[in-house]
Design a protein around this motif. Structure first.
Motif, PDB file in Angstrom:
ATOM      1  N   SER A 175       0.860  -1.184   0.000  1.00 39.04           N
ATOM      2  CA  SER A 175       0.000   0.000   0.000  1.00 39.04           C
ATOM      3  C   SER A 175       0.899   1.238   0.000  1.00 39.04           C
ATOM      4  CB  SER A 175      -0.877  -0.036   1.254  1.00 39.04           C
ATOM      5  OG  SER A 175      -1.261   1.256   1.647  1.00 39.04           O
ATOM      6  N   THR A 176       0.637   2.173  -0.896  1.00 43.09           N
ATOM      7  CA  THR A 176       1.436   3.416  -0.897  1.00 43.09           C
ATOM      8  C   THR A 176       1.213   4.172   0.412  1.00 43.09           C
ATOM      9  OG1 THR A 176      -0.334   4.643  -2.003  1.00 43.09           O
ATOM     10  CG2 THR A 176       1.394   3.713  -3.414  1.00 43.09           C
ATOM     11  N   GLN A 177       0.023   3.969   0.976  1.00 40.47           N
ATOM     12  CA  GLN A 177      -0.305   4.649   2.227  1.00 40.47           C
ATOM     13  C   GLN A 177       0.654   4.199   3.333  1.00 40.47           C
ATOM     14  OE1 GLN A 177      -2.590   6.764   1.652  1.00 40.47           O
ATOM     15  NE2 GLN A 177      -3.468   7.432   3.577  1.00 40.47           N
TER      16      GLN A 177
ATOM     17  N   GLN B  37      -1.014  -2.016  -6.154  1.00 46.33           N
ATOM     18  CA  GLN B  37      -1.001  -2.248  -4.704  1.00 46.33           C
ATOM     19  C   GLN B  37      -1.629  -3.614  -4.455  1.00 46.33           C
ATOM     20  OE1 GLN B  37      -1.616   1.792  -2.397  1.00 46.33           O
ATOM     21  NE2 GLN B  37      -3.465   1.264  -3.485  1.00 46.33           N
TER      22      GLN B  37
ATOM     23  N   GLY C 193      -4.106  -2.671  -0.947  1.00 45.82           N
ATOM     24  CA  GLY C 193      -4.626  -1.290  -0.890  1.00 45.82           C
ATOM     25  C   GLY C 193      -5.698  -1.184   0.186  1.00 45.82           C
ATOM     26  N   ARG C 194      -5.675  -0.081   0.915  1.00 48.09           N
ATOM     27  CA  ARG C 194      -6.613   0.113   2.030  1.00 48.09           C
ATOM     28  C   ARG C 194      -7.585   1.237   1.732  1.00 48.09           C
ATOM     29  NH1 ARG C 194      -4.887   2.392   6.270  1.00 48.09           N
ATOM     30  NH2 ARG C 194      -2.758   3.014   5.756  1.00 48.09           N
ATOM     31  N   GLY C 195      -8.843   1.035   2.129  1.00 46.06           N
ATOM     32  CA  GLY C 195      -9.830   2.103   2.040  1.00 46.06           C
ATOM     33  C   GLY C 195     -10.175   2.592   3.436  1.00 46.06           C
ATOM     34  N   ARG C 196     -11.208   3.424   3.512  1.00 44.96           N
ATOM     35  CA  ARG C 196     -11.636   3.913   4.822  1.00 44.96           C
ATOM     36  C   ARG C 196     -12.154   2.745   5.647  1.00 44.96           C
ATOM     37  NH1 ARG C 196     -15.554   6.869   5.868  1.00 44.96           N
ATOM     38  NH2 ARG C 196     -16.762   5.978   4.188  1.00 44.96           N
TER      39      ARG C 196
ATOM     40  N   PHE D  68      -9.164  -1.948  -0.676  1.00 42.79           N
ATOM     41  CA  PHE D  68      -9.341  -1.057  -1.825  1.00 42.79           C
ATOM     42  C   PHE D  68      -8.656  -1.739  -2.999  1.00 42.79           C
ATOM     43  CE2 PHE D  68      -8.083   2.383  -4.673  1.00 42.79           C
ATOM     44  CZ  PHE D  68      -9.308   3.014  -4.853  1.00 42.79           C
TER      45      PHE D  68
ATOM     46  N   LYS E 274     -18.519   4.206  -8.610  1.00 44.27           N
ATOM     47  CA  LYS E 274     -17.324   4.735  -7.946  1.00 44.27           C
ATOM     48  C   LYS E 274     -16.132   4.824  -8.906  1.00 44.27           C
ATOM     49  CE  LYS E 274     -14.334   4.050  -3.921  1.00 44.27           C
ATOM     50  NZ  LYS E 274     -14.354   3.817  -2.484  1.00 44.27           N
TER      51      LYS E 274
ATOM     52  N   PHE F   3      -4.983   8.689  -2.459  1.00 44.80           N
ATOM     53  CA  PHE F   3      -6.129   8.567  -3.357  1.00 44.80           C
ATOM     54  C   PHE F   3      -5.860   7.519  -4.425  1.00 44.80           C
ATOM     55  CE2 PHE F   3      -3.730  12.416  -4.368  1.00 44.80           C
ATOM     56  CZ  PHE F   3      -3.332  12.165  -5.668  1.00 44.80           C
TER      57      PHE F   3
HETATM   58  C1  BTN Z   1     -11.799   4.494   0.090  1.00 42.21           C
HETATM   59  O1  BTN Z   1     -12.331   4.268  -0.994  1.00 42.21           O
HETATM   60  O2  BTN Z   1     -12.325   4.167   1.177  1.00 42.21           O
HETATM   61  C2  BTN Z   1     -10.468   5.217   0.114  1.00 42.21           C
HETATM   62  C3  BTN Z   1      -9.509   4.581  -0.832  1.00 42.21           C
HETATM   63  C4  BTN Z   1      -8.110   5.166  -0.785  1.00 42.21           C
HETATM   64  C5  BTN Z   1      -7.183   4.418  -1.702  1.00 42.21           C
HETATM   65  C6  BTN Z   1      -5.831   5.006  -1.786  1.00 42.21           C
HETATM   66  S1  BTN Z   1      -4.907   4.337  -3.138  1.00 42.21           S
HETATM   67  C7  BTN Z   1      -3.452   5.045  -2.552  1.00 42.21           C
HETATM   68  C8  BTN Z   1      -3.468   4.883  -1.060  1.00 42.21           C
HETATM   69  N1  BTN Z   1      -2.979   3.581  -0.672  1.00 42.21           N
HETATM   70  C9  BTN Z   1      -3.896   2.842  -0.063  1.00 42.21           C
HETATM   71  O3  BTN Z   1      -3.712   1.691   0.385  1.00 42.21           O
HETATM   72  N2  BTN Z   1      -5.037   3.521   0.026  1.00 42.21           N
HETATM   73  C10 BTN Z   1      -4.934   4.833  -0.582  1.00 42.21           C
END
Ligand code: BTN
Length: 325
Positions: free
Chosen positions: A94-96, A118, A121-124, A129, A189, A211
């Protein structure tokens, strides 16, 4: 030759437009040998740039690169502080998470972390994600704003309107913001935003604003359960977008808008947010742990909470709830 010299070299060649520039002139301008220039032109070719070289005339850039990496993003990027440091990876969990790690180690304000894919990848609210496809833009920005922590929630709205501004301008699509921070096109979305903060009581140490934007994926590139709910810029316009151009446009507009927001405050952001609000004045279904009811979307507060009106015309402020849009 350092990456900076290389950046200067490509900038000079791009500014020449169709003119040739001699190896000697380049070596004088960059204070390096002609051999270094030649070696570097070869490196740039590997990065996807195309040159023509003619004896006694010199070099001419004929096509910019569409390969994504740290140096191609930097080339032609017209920013003062955003993206001066770029961490690019082919694949990350995850870039986050990577951005948090770098920020903890002291990465500068404006550091950009981006990856082609990713795998986690993580969302809220710790949701997944989906971003394991290279068709999207997956990016996290490290920011160190001098604002109190309570104001950070405004940043999320600020990012949403900024992305809408850029993406609408470039793609000509009409984009809506679904509270709190999803971007939607035609009821599906397109993008998600995740703002995370490391702070003490009075000061923000850093923000990581992530994002993910679906750019060139087709329907089949999404998991089955998301295919009807998700879209991409490419699917909406039937066009393959240049991700490098989009990234540069986003970073440039983000920097300008960020400086403007910090100077002039939230009113402008809120106004734009309302103009793009998904289902404004429409009925939605709200389920909090305490109650479930239908309500009409009325707007947002200055700290980014949703204002709704129930059937008794009572206004309520929603900070987090499950909403059936
Ligand atoms: C959502 O839809 O709830 C928020 C999504 C956010 C995704 C971005 S992609 C770049 C960064 N890395 C992640 O793992 N999440 C955010």
């Amino acid at each position: 030759m350092t990456t900076n010299k290389r950046h200067e070299l490509i900038t000079i060649l791009a500014e020449q437009e169709n003119q040739y520039i001699s190896g000697q002139a380049l070596s004088d301008m960059l204070h390096v040998s002609r051999t270094a220039i030649w070696k570097h032109i070869n490196e740039l070719k590997k990065d996807g740039y195309q040159f023509e070289s003619v004896p006694n005339k010199g070099y001419r850039l004929i096509a910019k690169s569409n390969i994504l990496n740290e140096s191609t993003i930097k080339w032609g990027l017209n920013t003062n502080w955003l993206g001066q440091a770029i961490e690019y990876r082919k694949e990350v969990p995850s870039t986050q998470d990577l951005a948090h790690e770098l920020a903890r180690k002291g990465a500068a304000h404006g550091t950009v972390v981006t990856a082609e894919r990713q795998v986690a990848g993580r969302g809220r609210m710790d949701r997944r994600f989906v971003s394991d496809h290279d068709g999207g833009i997956w990016m996290s920005l490290i920011l160190r704003p001098n604002i109190p922590p309570y104001q950070a929630s405004q940043m999320t709205l600020f990012v949403a309107v900024t992305l809408v501004d850029v993406l609408e301008r470039i793609t000509n699509q009409s984009i809506k913001i679904k509270w709190p921070n999803d971007l939607f096109i035609n009821g599906k979305k397109l993008a998600g935003i995740l703002t995370e903060m490391q702070a003490e009581l009075e000061t923000i140490q850093y923000l990581v604003i992530g994002f993910g934007i679906n750019v060139n994926q087709g329907k089949q590139d999404f998991p089955k359960d998301l295919q009807e709910k998700t879209t991409s810029l490419g699917m909406e316009a039937d066009y393959k977008w240049d991700k490098l151009m989009l990234i540069q446009e986003i970073l440039q507009e983000f920097e300008l808008a960020y400086d403007h927001y910090l100077q002039s405050g939230f009113a402008n952001v809120k106004e734009k947010w309302l103009k793009h609000a998904y289902k404004l004045n429409e009925t939605i279904q709200i389920a909090t742990p305490k109650e479930e009811y239908t309500a009409i979307v009325k707007g947002i507060t200055d700290d980014g909470a949703l204002i709704v009106e129930n059937s008794e015309q009572e206004r309520k402020t929603i900070y987090s709830a499950e909403i059936k849009w």
